[in-house]
Motif scaffolding. Structure first.
Motif, PDB file in Angstrom:
ATOM      1  N   ALA A   1     -11.792   8.190   9.978  1.00 41.43           N
ATOM      2  CA  ALA A   1     -12.366   7.818   8.685  1.00 41.43           C
ATOM      3  C   ALA A   1     -11.824   8.721   7.579  1.00 41.43           C
ATOM      4  CB  ALA A   1     -13.885   7.910   8.742  1.00 41.43           C
ATOM      5  N   GLY A   2     -11.425   8.097   6.486  1.00 40.49           N
ATOM      6  CA  GLY A   2     -10.915   8.830   5.334  1.00 40.49           C
ATOM      7  C   GLY A   2      -9.429   9.103   5.356  1.00 40.49           C
ATOM      8  N   MET A   3      -8.728   8.707   6.424  1.00 45.78           N
ATOM      9  CA  MET A   3      -7.294   9.003   6.536  1.00 45.78           C
ATOM     10  C   MET A   3      -6.466   7.737   6.304  1.00 45.78           C
ATOM     11  SD  MET A   3      -5.262  10.547   9.781  1.00 45.78           S
ATOM     12  CE  MET A   3      -3.634  11.197   9.659  1.00 45.78           C
ATOM     13  N   ASP A   4      -5.698   7.731   5.222  1.00 43.60           N
ATOM     14  CA  ASP A   4      -4.739   6.663   4.966  1.00 43.60           C
ATOM     15  C   ASP A   4      -3.405   7.111   5.548  1.00 43.60           C
ATOM     16  OD1 ASP A   4      -3.429   4.420   4.092  1.00 43.60           O
ATOM     17  OD2 ASP A   4      -3.748   4.791   1.959  1.00 43.60           O
TER      18      ASP A   4
ATOM     19  N   ARG B   1     -17.007   3.865  -1.143  1.00 40.95           N
ATOM     20  CA  ARG B   1     -16.142   4.271  -2.257  1.00 40.95           C
ATOM     21  C   ARG B   1     -15.169   3.141  -2.593  1.00 40.95           C
ATOM     22  NH1 ARG B   1     -14.841   9.832   0.515  1.00 40.95           N
ATOM     23  NH2 ARG B   1     -13.407   8.412   1.499  1.00 40.95           N
ATOM     24  N   PRO B   2     -15.396   2.425  -3.676  1.00 45.73           N
ATOM     25  CA  PRO B   2     -14.524   1.315  -4.057  1.00 45.73           C
ATOM     26  C   PRO B   2     -13.071   1.789  -4.254  1.00 45.73           C
ATOM     27  CG  PRO B   2     -16.516   1.296  -5.384  1.00 45.73           C
ATOM     28  CD  PRO B   2     -16.512   2.586  -4.605  1.00 45.73           C
ATOM     29  N   GLY B   3     -12.134   1.045  -3.701  1.00 43.15           N
ATOM     30  CA  GLY B   3     -10.720   1.362  -3.847  1.00 43.15           C
ATOM     31  C   GLY B   3     -10.194   2.356  -2.832  1.00 43.15           C
ATOM     32  N   ALA B   4     -11.069   2.966  -2.050  1.00 40.82           N
ATOM     33  CA  ALA B   4     -10.637   3.949  -1.052  1.00 40.82           C
ATOM     34  C   ALA B   4     -10.422   3.262   0.297  1.00 40.82           C
ATOM     35  CB  ALA B   4     -11.672   5.062  -0.922  1.00 40.82           C
ATOM     36  N   VAL B   5      -9.614   3.903   1.134  1.00 40.63           N
ATOM     37  CA  VAL B   5      -9.356   3.409   2.473  1.00 40.63           C
ATOM     38  C   VAL B   5     -10.278   4.119   3.451  1.00 40.63           C
ATOM     39  CG1 VAL B   5      -7.628   3.314   4.322  1.00 40.63           C
ATOM     40  CG2 VAL B   5      -6.955   2.848   1.966  1.00 40.63           C
ATOM     41  N   HIS B   6     -10.979   3.353   4.284  1.00 41.30           N
ATOM     42  CA  HIS B   6     -11.835   3.958   5.304  1.00 41.30           C
ATOM     43  C   HIS B   6     -10.996   4.474   6.465  1.00 41.30           C
ATOM     44  CE1 HIS B   6     -14.501   4.151   8.816  1.00 41.30           C
ATOM     45  NE2 HIS B   6     -15.355   4.635   7.933  1.00 41.30           N
ATOM     46  N   HIS B   7     -10.131   3.595   7.023  1.00 41.63           N
ATOM     47  CA  HIS B   7      -9.214   3.994   8.090  1.00 41.63           C
ATOM     48  C   HIS B   7      -8.093   2.965   8.180  1.00 41.63           C
ATOM     49  CE1 HIS B   7     -11.463   0.953  10.361  1.00 41.63           C
ATOM     50  NE2 HIS B   7     -10.445   0.935  11.205  1.00 41.63           N
ATOM     51  N   CYS B   8      -7.044   3.287   8.941  1.00 39.91           N
ATOM     52  CA  CYS B   8      -5.905   2.389   9.132  1.00 39.91           C
ATOM     53  C   CYS B   8      -5.767   2.031  10.596  1.00 39.91           C
ATOM     54  CB  CYS B   8      -4.609   3.056   8.692  1.00 39.91           C
ATOM     55  SG  CYS B   8      -4.535   3.439   6.953  1.00 39.91           S
TER      56      CYS B   8
ATOM     57  N   ILE C   1       0.300  -3.209   7.983  1.00 44.62           N
ATOM     58  CA  ILE C   1      -0.648  -2.170   8.355  1.00 44.62           C
ATOM     59  C   ILE C   1      -2.029  -2.595   7.856  1.00 44.62           C
ATOM     60  CG2 ILE C   1      -1.347   0.213   7.891  1.00 44.62           C
ATOM     61  CD1 ILE C   1       2.198  -1.028   8.483  1.00 44.62           C
ATOM     62  N   ALA C   2      -3.034  -2.498   8.711  1.00 44.31           N
ATOM     63  CA  ALA C   2      -4.407  -2.840   8.320  1.00 44.31           C
ATOM     64  C   ALA C   2      -5.046  -1.608   7.692  1.00 44.31           C
ATOM     65  CB  ALA C   2      -5.208  -3.311   9.525  1.00 44.31           C
ATOM     66  N   ARG C   3      -5.303  -1.685   6.407  1.00 47.77           N
ATOM     67  CA  ARG C   3      -5.997  -0.617   5.694  1.00 47.77           C
ATOM     68  C   ARG C   3      -7.400  -1.123   5.380  1.00 47.77           C
ATOM     69  NH1 ARG C   3      -0.672   0.219   4.295  1.00 47.77           N
ATOM     70  NH2 ARG C   3      -0.042   2.392   4.501  1.00 47.77           N
ATOM     71  N   TRP C   4      -8.382  -0.596   6.122  1.00 48.36           N
ATOM     72  CA  TRP C   4      -9.754  -1.066   5.987  1.00 48.36           C
ATOM     73  C   TRP C   4     -10.407  -0.418   4.778  1.00 48.36           C
ATOM     74  CZ3 TRP C   4     -11.690  -4.930   8.901  1.00 48.36           C
ATOM     75  CH2 TRP C   4     -10.912  -5.323   9.979  1.00 48.36           C
TER      76      TRP C   4
END
Length: 114
Positions: free
Chosen positions: A65-68, A98-105, A90-93
């Protein structure tokens, strides 16, 4: 530890051949070591013909979580003595809070032998 794997991203250097076509040079590419990911088996297929036997094995790479992850479909991934090709996009969830942020890939990779 679920995120105990380390992979190396290989981004190819793009050159041109004598006809002006782009050529991906992985030997001269940029290498980035990425610790703290999880690599899990995805699929495996075998094909046997008179000409050759072929095995295609796949894995899925998850980030915490939190790592793009800065990876593209033309990159290659080195892991556990294997060099794998990235399969598809690549699936960027998206992050649920946080709107616009990536949860995980999630990244699908495969190796073809034979």
């Amino acid at each position: 530890m679920i995120f105990g794997d380390t992979v190396t991203l290989v981004r190819p250097r793009v050159t041109q051949d004598r006809y002006g076509s782009d050529v991906l040079d992985y030997g001269a590419g940029a290498r980035t070591v990425v610790p703290g990911v999880c690599v899990q088996p995805r699929s495996s297929t075998e094909a046997t013909t008179d000409a050759r036997d072929m095995v295609t094995t796949g894995w899925r790479i998850y980030t915490p979580a939190g790592m793009d992850l800065d990876v593209t479909p033309t990159d290659r991934i080195e892991w556990a003595g294997r060099t794998c090709e990235v399969i598809g996009e690549i699936a960027r969830w998206p992050h649920p809070i946080r709107p616009g942020a990536v949860h995980h890939c999630e990244v699908d990779v495969q190796k073809v032998s034979g």
